[in-house]
Design a protein around this motif. Sequence first.
Motif, PDB file in Angstrom:
ATOM      1  N   VAL A  84      39.906  44.418  23.467  1.00  0.00           N
ATOM      2  CA  VAL A  84      40.698  43.282  23.929  1.00  0.00           C
ATOM      3  C   VAL A  84      40.462  42.123  22.966  1.00  0.00           C
ATOM      4  O   VAL A  84      39.317  41.828  22.615  1.00  0.00           O
ATOM      5  N   ASP A  85      41.553  41.478  22.536  1.00  0.00           N
ATOM      6  CA  ASP A  85      41.441  40.336  21.629  1.00  0.00           C
ATOM      7  C   ASP A  85      41.290  39.019  22.376  1.00  0.00           C
ATOM      8  O   ASP A  85      40.717  38.065  21.854  1.00  0.00           O
ATOM      9  N   HIS A  86      41.851  38.950  23.570  1.00  0.00           N
ATOM     10  CA  HIS A  86      41.867  37.707  24.337  1.00  0.00           C
ATOM     11  C   HIS A  86      41.808  38.067  25.820  1.00  0.00           C
ATOM     12  O   HIS A  86      42.498  38.968  26.265  1.00  0.00           O
ATOM     13  N   LEU A  87      40.971  37.355  26.560  1.00  0.00           N
ATOM     14  CA  LEU A  87      40.885  37.536  28.004  1.00  0.00           C
ATOM     15  C   LEU A  87      40.621  36.182  28.633  1.00  0.00           C
ATOM     16  O   LEU A  87      39.708  35.464  28.205  1.00  0.00           O
ATOM     17  N   ARG A  88      41.430  35.831  29.623  1.00  0.00           N
ATOM     18  CA  ARG A  88      41.254  34.540  30.290  1.00  0.00           C
ATOM     19  C   ARG A  88      41.531  34.681  31.772  1.00  0.00           C
ATOM     20  O   ARG A  88      42.540  35.250  32.174  1.00  0.00           O
ATOM     21  N   TRP A  89      40.616  34.164  32.578  1.00  0.00           N
ATOM     22  CA  TRP A  89      40.808  34.085  34.021  1.00  0.00           C
ATOM     23  C   TRP A  89      41.420  32.716  34.282  1.00  0.00           C
ATOM     24  O   TRP A  89      40.757  31.690  34.163  1.00  0.00           O
ATOM     25  N   VAL A  90      42.690  32.699  34.630  1.00  0.00           N
ATOM     26  CA  VAL A  90      43.448  31.459  34.726  1.00  0.00           C
ATOM     27  C   VAL A  90      43.248  30.780  36.072  1.00  0.00           C
ATOM     28  O   VAL A  90      43.085  29.563  36.142  1.00  0.00           O
ATOM     29  N   LYS A  91      43.287  31.546  37.144  1.00  0.00           N
ATOM     30  CA  LYS A  91      43.110  31.024  38.506  1.00  0.00           C
ATOM     31  C   LYS A  91      42.243  32.000  39.277  1.00  0.00           C
ATOM     32  O   LYS A  91      42.259  33.193  38.998  1.00  0.00           O
ATOM     33  N   PRO A  92      41.536  31.512  40.287  1.00  0.00           N
ATOM     34  CA  PRO A  92      40.736  32.428  41.103  1.00  0.00           C
ATOM     35  C   PRO A  92      41.617  33.383  41.912  1.00  0.00           C
ATOM     36  O   PRO A  92      42.757  33.078  42.249  1.00  0.00           O
ATOM     37  N   VAL A  93      41.048  34.529  42.200  1.00  0.00           N
ATOM     38  CA  VAL A  93      41.671  35.512  43.082  1.00  0.00           C
ATOM     39  C   VAL A  93      40.856  35.518  44.369  1.00  0.00           C
ATOM     40  O   VAL A  93      39.628  35.556  44.339  1.00  0.00           O
ATOM     41  N   TYR A  94      41.564  35.475  45.486  1.00  0.00           N
ATOM     42  CA  TYR A  94      40.927  35.389  46.796  1.00  0.00           C
ATOM     43  C   TYR A  94      41.253  36.600  47.665  1.00  0.00           C
ATOM     44  O   TYR A  94      42.325  37.203  47.510  1.00  0.00           O
ATOM     45  N   PRO A  95      40.360  36.934  48.591  1.00  0.00           N
ATOM     46  CA  PRO A  95      40.710  37.949  49.576  1.00  0.00           C
ATOM     47  C   PRO A  95      42.025  37.550  50.262  1.00  0.00           C
ATOM     48  O   PRO A  95      42.235  36.385  50.577  1.00  0.00           O
ATOM     49  N   GLY A  96      42.900  38.533  50.437  1.00  0.00           N
ATOM     50  CA  GLY A  96      44.203  38.268  51.023  1.00  0.00           C
ATOM     51  C   GLY A  96      45.304  38.131  49.989  1.00  0.00           C
ATOM     52  O   GLY A  96      46.489  38.210  50.327  1.00  0.00           O
ATOM     53  N   ASP A  97      44.944  37.926  48.718  1.00  0.00           N
ATOM     54  CA  ASP A  97      45.946  37.863  47.657  1.00  0.00           C
ATOM     55  C   ASP A  97      46.540  39.255  47.420  1.00  0.00           C
ATOM     56  O   ASP A  97      45.891  40.272  47.662  1.00  0.00           O
ATOM     57  N   THR A  98      47.757  39.268  46.932  1.00  0.00           N
ATOM     58  CA  THR A  98      48.409  40.500  46.492  1.00  0.00           C
ATOM     59  C   THR A  98      48.768  40.315  45.026  1.00  0.00           C
ATOM     60  O   THR A  98      49.459  39.367  44.668  1.00  0.00           O
ATOM     61  N   LEU A  99      48.266  41.215  44.192  1.00  0.00           N
ATOM     62  CA  LEU A  99      48.417  41.092  42.743  1.00  0.00           C
ATOM     63  C   LEU A  99      49.496  42.031  42.196  1.00  0.00           C
ATOM     64  O   LEU A  99      49.753  43.087  42.769  1.00  0.00           O
ATOM     65  N   SER A 100      50.083  41.621  41.082  1.00  0.00           N
ATOM     66  CA  SER A 100      51.024  42.446  40.331  1.00  0.00           C
ATOM     67  C   SER A 100      50.870  42.093  38.855  1.00  0.00           C
ATOM     68  O   SER A 100      50.187  41.125  38.516  1.00  0.00           O
ATOM     69  N   CYS A 101      51.504  42.871  37.983  1.00  0.00           N
ATOM     70  CA  CYS A 101      51.324  42.698  36.535  1.00  0.00           C
ATOM     71  C   CYS A 101      52.646  42.617  35.792  1.00  0.00           C
ATOM     72  O   CYS A 101      53.670  43.096  36.260  1.00  0.00           O
ATOM     73  N   ARG A 102      52.545  42.048  34.605  1.00  0.00           N
ATOM     74  CA  ARG A 102      53.641  42.055  33.635  1.00  0.00           C
ATOM     75  C   ARG A 102      53.011  42.325  32.277  1.00  0.00           C
ATOM     76  O   ARG A 102      51.954  41.774  31.951  1.00  0.00           O
ATOM     77  N   SER A 103      53.656  43.168  31.491  1.00  0.00           N
ATOM     78  CA  SER A 103      53.148  43.512  30.167  1.00  0.00           C
ATOM     79  C   SER A 103      54.273  43.408  29.152  1.00  0.00           C
ATOM     80  O   SER A 103      55.414  43.785  29.437  1.00  0.00           O
ATOM     81  N   GLU A 104      53.952  42.884  27.968  1.00  0.00           N
ATOM     82  CA  GLU A 104      54.926  42.749  26.888  1.00  0.00           C
ATOM     83  C   GLU A 104      54.319  43.291  25.599  1.00  0.00           C
ATOM     84  O   GLU A 104      53.180  42.974  25.261  1.00  0.00           O
ATOM     85  N   ILE A 105      55.081  44.097  24.880  1.00  0.00           N
ATOM     86  CA  ILE A 105      54.627  44.634  23.599  1.00  0.00           C
ATOM     87  C   ILE A 105      54.810  43.556  22.523  1.00  0.00           C
ATOM     88  O   ILE A 105      55.909  43.061  22.308  1.00  0.00           O
ATOM     89  N   LEU A 106      53.712  43.190  21.863  1.00  0.00           N
ATOM     90  CA  LEU A 106      53.744  42.142  20.836  1.00  0.00           C
ATOM     91  C   LEU A 106      53.945  42.692  19.430  1.00  0.00           C
ATOM     92  O   LEU A 106      54.633  42.076  18.616  1.00  0.00           O
ATOM     93  N   GLU A 107      53.315  43.815  19.146  1.00  0.00           N
ATOM     94  CA  GLU A 107      53.434  44.419  17.820  1.00  0.00           C
ATOM     95  C   GLU A 107      52.961  45.858  17.871  1.00  0.00           C
ATOM     96  O   GLU A 107      52.295  46.271  18.819  1.00  0.00           O
ATOM     97  N   LYS A 108      53.313  46.614  16.839  1.00  0.00           N
ATOM     98  CA  LYS A 108      52.831  47.988  16.724  1.00  0.00           C
ATOM     99  C   LYS A 108      52.773  48.371  15.258  1.00  0.00           C
ATOM    100  O   LYS A 108      53.455  47.770  14.418  1.00  0.00           O
ATOM    101  N   ARG A 109      51.937  49.361  14.969  1.00  0.00           N
ATOM    102  CA  ARG A 109      51.839  49.879  13.604  1.00  0.00           C
ATOM    103  C   ARG A 109      51.231  51.275  13.651  1.00  0.00           C
ATOM    104  O   ARG A 109      50.547  51.636  14.606  1.00  0.00           O
ATOM    105  N   ARG A 110      51.509  52.037  12.617  1.00  0.00           N
ATOM    106  CA  ARG A 110      50.891  53.355  12.465  1.00  0.00           C
ATOM    107  C   ARG A 110      49.487  53.167  11.913  1.00  0.00           C
ATOM    108  O   ARG A 110      49.236  52.283  11.089  1.00  0.00           O
ATOM    109  N   SER A 111      48.590  54.005  12.328  1.00  0.00           N
ATOM    110  CA  SER A 111      47.249  54.007  11.762  1.00  0.00           C
ATOM    111  C   SER A 111      47.313  54.567  10.342  1.00  0.00           C
ATOM    112  O   SER A 111      47.932  55.606  10.108  1.00  0.00           O
ATOM    113  N   LYS A 112      46.698  53.866   9.400  1.00  0.00           N
ATOM    114  CA  LYS A 112      46.674  54.340   8.011  1.00  0.00           C
ATOM    115  C   LYS A 112      45.717  55.523   7.851  1.00  0.00           C
ATOM    116  O   LYS A 112      45.980  56.451   7.095  1.00  0.00           O
TER     117      LYS A 112
END
Length: 153
Positions: A84-112
């Motif tokens: 992981v290059d970057h990890l940040r906890w932006v807001k606390p998560v509390y019991p009773g919360d319901t979580l979901s995710c979003r992912s975006e591809i930033l870049e890709k390359r073949r391994s040399k």
Amino acid sequence: MLYFEDIMVGSSKTFGHYEVTRDEVMKFAEAYDPQPFHLDDEAAAQTHFGRLSASGWHTCAMTMRMMVEDMKIHQQAGLGSPGVDHLRWVKPVYPGDTLSCRSEILEKRRSKSRPEMGIFKSKSQTFNQDGEVVLEMVSNGLIRVRDHGDSED
């Protein structure tokens, strides 16, 4: 099966549904992050959290669970992650919360050095039920190349 060639830079998706329980928050904290604000209501009330909150590492684990469940559905030819290059906890998560995710591809390359493998970078965000970002990270994934004789991205 989703291979390196199928990954498109700029593509994004939303996925996941995870209900955070008090019992799980406390069990995770007892095992891995036994700080008072993850284990004790009175101690948590005296902090900026204001009440019992999940460990940031627990938030990472819940996020990972949603990511793996999504990978099972969409059958990715994944080979793990070099980190992981970057990890940040932006807001606390509390019991009773319901979580979901979003992912975006930033870049890709073949391994040399490993032509059968591709590397992609993605930005992932985890949201609570109010649409607020609680976690964000930029990570790297390894994925099989369908035809490693072809050098195109």
